[in-house]
Scaffold this active site. Sequence first.
Site, PDB file in Angstrom:
ATOM      1  N   GLU A   1      19.837 -21.967  -2.431  1.00 39.25           N
ATOM      2  CA  GLU A   1      19.529 -20.571  -2.731  1.00 39.25           C
ATOM      3  C   GLU A   1      20.617 -19.640  -2.195  1.00 39.25           C
ATOM      4  O   GLU A   1      21.007 -18.674  -2.857  1.00 39.25           O
ATOM      5  CB  GLU A   1      18.165 -20.205  -2.146  1.00 39.25           C
ATOM      6  CG  GLU A   1      17.845 -18.728  -2.091  1.00 39.25           C
ATOM      7  CD  GLU A   1      17.766 -18.043  -3.451  1.00 39.25           C
ATOM      8  OE1 GLU A   1      17.645 -16.809  -3.471  1.00 39.25           O
ATOM      9  OE2 GLU A   1      17.845 -18.730  -4.497  1.00 39.25           O
TER      10      GLU A   1
ATOM     11  N   LYS B   1      17.237  -9.795 -15.562  1.00 38.23           N
ATOM     12  CA  LYS B   1      16.176  -9.968 -14.569  1.00 38.23           C
ATOM     13  C   LYS B   1      15.163 -11.003 -15.028  1.00 38.23           C
ATOM     14  O   LYS B   1      14.693 -11.820 -14.234  1.00 38.23           O
ATOM     15  CB  LYS B   1      15.484  -8.617 -14.320  1.00 38.23           C
ATOM     16  CG  LYS B   1      14.430  -8.663 -13.226  1.00 38.23           C
ATOM     17  CD  LYS B   1      15.048  -8.994 -11.878  1.00 38.23           C
ATOM     18  CE  LYS B   1      14.021  -9.160 -10.783  1.00 38.23           C
ATOM     19  NZ  LYS B   1      14.605  -9.675  -9.549  1.00 38.23           N
TER      20      LYS B   1
ATOM     21  N   ASN C   1       0.075   0.813   6.536  1.00 38.20           N
ATOM     22  CA  ASN C   1       0.571  -0.299   5.728  1.00 38.20           C
ATOM     23  C   ASN C   1       1.005  -1.406   6.661  1.00 38.20           C
ATOM     24  O   ASN C   1       1.564  -1.137   7.724  1.00 38.20           O
ATOM     25  CB  ASN C   1       1.778   0.114   4.883  1.00 38.20           C
ATOM     26  CG  ASN C   1       1.422   1.069   3.784  1.00 38.20           C
ATOM     27  OD1 ASN C   1       0.262   1.285   3.484  1.00 38.20           O
ATOM     28  ND2 ASN C   1       2.442   1.664   3.177  1.00 38.20           N
ATOM     29  N   GLY C   2       0.813  -2.654   6.256  1.00 37.05           N
ATOM     30  CA  GLY C   2       1.299  -3.776   7.051  1.00 37.05           C
ATOM     31  C   GLY C   2       0.179  -4.522   7.747  1.00 37.05           C
ATOM     32  O   GLY C   2      -0.992  -4.454   7.361  1.00 37.05           O
TER      33      GLY C   2
ATOM     34  N   CYS D   1       0.832  -1.193   0.000  1.00 38.79           N
ATOM     35  CA  CYS D   1       0.000   0.000   0.000  1.00 38.79           C
ATOM     36  C   CYS D   1       0.870   1.246   0.000  1.00 38.79           C
ATOM     37  O   CYS D   1       2.060   1.199   0.282  1.00 38.79           O
ATOM     38  CB  CYS D   1      -0.887   0.003   1.235  1.00 38.79           C
ATOM     39  SG  CYS D   1      -1.764  -1.534   1.527  1.00 38.79           S
TER      40      CYS D   1
ATOM     41  N   LYS E   1      22.812 -17.094  -4.492  1.00 36.07           N
ATOM     42  CA  LYS E   1      22.901 -15.647  -4.256  1.00 36.07           C
ATOM     43  C   LYS E   1      24.349 -15.195  -4.228  1.00 36.07           C
ATOM     44  O   LYS E   1      24.712 -14.159  -4.793  1.00 36.07           O
ATOM     45  CB  LYS E   1      22.233 -15.286  -2.923  1.00 36.07           C
ATOM     46  CG  LYS E   1      20.741 -15.194  -2.983  1.00 36.07           C
ATOM     47  CD  LYS E   1      20.284 -13.971  -3.768  1.00 36.07           C
ATOM     48  CE  LYS E   1      18.887 -14.165  -4.301  1.00 36.07           C
ATOM     49  NZ  LYS E   1      18.775 -15.110  -5.412  1.00 36.07           N
TER      50      LYS E   1
ATOM     51  N   HIS F   1      29.889 -37.835   1.657  1.00 38.62           N
ATOM     52  CA  HIS F   1      29.879 -38.613   0.422  1.00 38.62           C
ATOM     53  C   HIS F   1      30.654 -37.917  -0.690  1.00 38.62           C
ATOM     54  O   HIS F   1      30.397 -38.179  -1.870  1.00 38.62           O
ATOM     55  CB  HIS F   1      28.441 -38.885  -0.018  1.00 38.62           C
ATOM     56  CG  HIS F   1      27.696 -39.751   0.945  1.00 38.62           C
ATOM     57  ND1 HIS F   1      27.924 -41.103   1.080  1.00 38.62           N
ATOM     58  CD2 HIS F   1      26.732 -39.443   1.854  1.00 38.62           C
ATOM     59  CE1 HIS F   1      27.130 -41.595   2.013  1.00 38.62           C
ATOM     60  NE2 HIS F   1      26.398 -40.605   2.498  1.00 38.62           N
TER      61      HIS F   1
ATOM     62  N   TRP G   1      -4.253  -2.120  -0.547  1.00 34.61           N
ATOM     63  CA  TRP G   1      -4.422  -3.463  -1.084  1.00 34.61           C
ATOM     64  C   TRP G   1      -5.073  -4.287   0.017  1.00 34.61           C
ATOM     65  O   TRP G   1      -4.538  -4.388   1.109  1.00 34.61           O
ATOM     66  CB  TRP G   1      -3.085  -4.079  -1.495  1.00 34.61           C
ATOM     67  CG  TRP G   1      -3.295  -5.343  -2.272  1.00 34.61           C
ATOM     68  CD1 TRP G   1      -3.481  -6.596  -1.782  1.00 34.61           C
ATOM     69  CD2 TRP G   1      -3.397  -5.469  -3.695  1.00 34.61           C
ATOM     70  NE1 TRP G   1      -3.686  -7.503  -2.798  1.00 34.61           N
ATOM     71  CE2 TRP G   1      -3.632  -6.826  -3.981  1.00 34.61           C
ATOM     72  CE3 TRP G   1      -3.312  -4.571  -4.741  1.00 34.61           C
ATOM     73  CZ2 TRP G   1      -3.786  -7.302  -5.276  1.00 34.61           C
ATOM     74  CZ3 TRP G   1      -3.463  -5.053  -6.035  1.00 34.61           C
ATOM     75  CH2 TRP G   1      -3.689  -6.401  -6.293  1.00 34.61           C
TER      76      TRP G   1
ATOM     77  N   GLU H   1      25.821 -15.273  -7.723  1.00 29.24           N
ATOM     78  CA  GLU H   1      25.236 -14.285  -8.626  1.00 29.24           C
ATOM     79  C   GLU H   1      25.872 -12.913  -8.491  1.00 29.24           C
ATOM     80  O   GLU H   1      26.150 -12.249  -9.490  1.00 29.24           O
ATOM     81  CB  GLU H   1      23.731 -14.143  -8.343  1.00 29.24           C
ATOM     82  CG  GLU H   1      22.855 -15.233  -8.904  1.00 29.24           C
ATOM     83  CD  GLU H   1      21.391 -14.977  -8.601  1.00 29.24           C
ATOM     84  OE1 GLU H   1      20.594 -14.952  -9.552  1.00 29.24           O
ATOM     85  OE2 GLU H   1      21.044 -14.790  -7.419  1.00 29.24           O
TER      86      GLU H   1
ATOM     87  N   ARG I   1       2.764   0.220  -6.725  1.00 31.71           N
ATOM     88  CA  ARG I   1       2.772  -0.683  -5.577  1.00 31.71           C
ATOM     89  C   ARG I   1       1.536  -1.584  -5.552  1.00 31.71           C
ATOM     90  O   ARG I   1       1.487  -2.559  -4.815  1.00 31.71           O
ATOM     91  CB  ARG I   1       2.865   0.126  -4.279  1.00 31.71           C
ATOM     92  CG  ARG I   1       4.133   0.952  -4.174  1.00 31.71           C
ATOM     93  CD  ARG I   1       4.050   1.984  -3.060  1.00 31.71           C
ATOM     94  NE  ARG I   1       4.131   1.393  -1.740  1.00 31.71           N
ATOM     95  CZ  ARG I   1       5.256   1.197  -1.071  1.00 31.71           C
ATOM     96  NH1 ARG I   1       6.409   1.555  -1.609  1.00 31.71           N
ATOM     97  NH2 ARG I   1       5.261   0.668   0.141  1.00 31.71           N
TER      98      ARG I   1
END
Length: 609
Positions: A481, A604, A98-99, A2, A485, A504, A74, A488, A27
């Site tokens: 992940e 992206k 917001n939140g 929001c 990161k 192993h 929202w 990247e 947003r």
Amino acid sequence: MCGIVGIAGTRDCAGQILDALRRLEYRGYDSAGIATLVSGQIDRRRAIGKLSALDLVIKDRPLPGHTGIGHTRWATHGKPSEANAHPHATSKVAVVHNGIIENYRELKAELIAKGHHFESETDTEVCAHLVTAYMDDGLSAESAAKKAIRRLHGAYALAMIFRGEEGLLIGARMGSPLAVGYGDKEAYLGSDAFALAPFTNRVSYLDDGDVVVIRGNAVTIYDSADRPANREVKITAASAGLVDKGGHSHYMAKEIHEQPEVIAHTLAYYIDPAKPAVRERDVKLAKAFAEATSLTVSACGTAFYAGMIGKYWFEKLARLPVEIDVASELRYRDPVYPKGGMALFISQSGETADTLAALRDAKAHGQTTIAVVNVPESSIAREADIVLPTFAGPEIGVASTKAFTCQLAALAPLAIAAGKARGFVDEAAEKKLCAALLEAPRHIVEFLKQEPKLRQIAQGVAKARDVLYLGRGANYPLALEGALKLKEISYIHAEGYAAGEMKHGPIALIDENVPVIVIAPHDALYEKTVSNMQEVMARGGKVLLISDKTGLDAAGAQVWKAVEVPAADPFITPLLYAVPVQLLAYYAAVAKGTDVDQPRNLAKSVTVE
């Protein structure tokens, strides 16, 4: 995500607020509203839909006043409606927010017992009534606002105006961004500097726990201990671009810090916090899960790791067999799609070429297709049978952060819904799991206070040529992940492994120059993971242990470095533990001086095979 705008001005401000809200349309929102002080009294206009609808309302019923707040909402608590649109107001205060306020149910019950009457389904209205209750007790507007804010639990940004208090704006931040703009004769509040760009280029950003009191152009910021705080005033160039960096050095840093807010919005779309329970948004989806023989999950890159975590959740909660493969491989191996199967595809952009092609192949083989996407108008969304949106907002940094955690925030309620549809999750379990998920934004806010420690640790990691990440269960994909990161954006070679696989083969790589990052919340798999960690340390490896307090205490002092994550239900730990691995990669890249937001050779959105 929001949008908030506030003005303590010298002329009628409703038009200015409306223009600023237009700059926040990126947003996402489904209703909007503005409140101002008119001859000292609070007046407001609200409308469902786009800002053009609010504009028509204001043209029909003009809204004068020099002090005002505005909001694009929202829907989280309560459906889109004029009654649920912000600002929420009593006779004494108007609030935009917001939140998510986690403890709103308890506060609402307390206020109802005191005779307060509520007009909306939102958590925000509780803020307005709580401030009013304290003002009724004789406190000043400032004291009442501060006392009320300190009682709120969750991730939020707030802005308030008060009856009879011309020029007074009060704002607060905990997890959701809020900027203060400095003018010559006015001052402003906004969700970001981009919203404030037409008014000023001098902006400061509140820290978590801050409360700002604006009286005309006089601005005083108080920290969480109610002490005056000096927040750096920066000269921004927000007007030059669509989205500014929010006071951070890079978009990636801003997007990491936006996670409490965007995760909260995504969770609120799927979970009714009043129960708490998964919202029954799609009867077709529930029926498909009840009848499904299998689930195929496919995606690329970071989204694939989100899908891997989802696999653990679906199999555990719904007892649904899950096959998972990267989209660039799935259709080329000519997979066996069973009759009555479902296929789930995950993409931030919704335009990933391999994922789109895999979706089309699954549809051609009679699978019910589901898309988890951040762009609801995208190709993948248009072609899927069922679309499950995430609400990360625009993600500018090439390395995905908030899009990844929002994907998890969508997949987790989906797994609960699948378990419910298949008869493996009862009402008590649903409540427990949903309540745990709703706590995730607050835990992330708490963890982000450790950012300076991650910055310091990353200095050592940045010197390494090779880094290993270890995890078990749903934290194994998080190890993958974390390694991705780091590769990247810092260009350091890194690999993620299931912790039990170290002996192993990969343990041969261990020496004092190879940091080993172990993701090990104190859960049912903790002892096994720590046993693998001990094998690493016995061979001279430098271990960075990421765990909760119980896990760190049990591990002892032998580890090289330790990072404490708030204790939480094991179900939500992938959401929480994503943040330290993101920050570690970010600060390692900063230490090496690489291009964090646009790393070499990467795009992206990959729209070609």
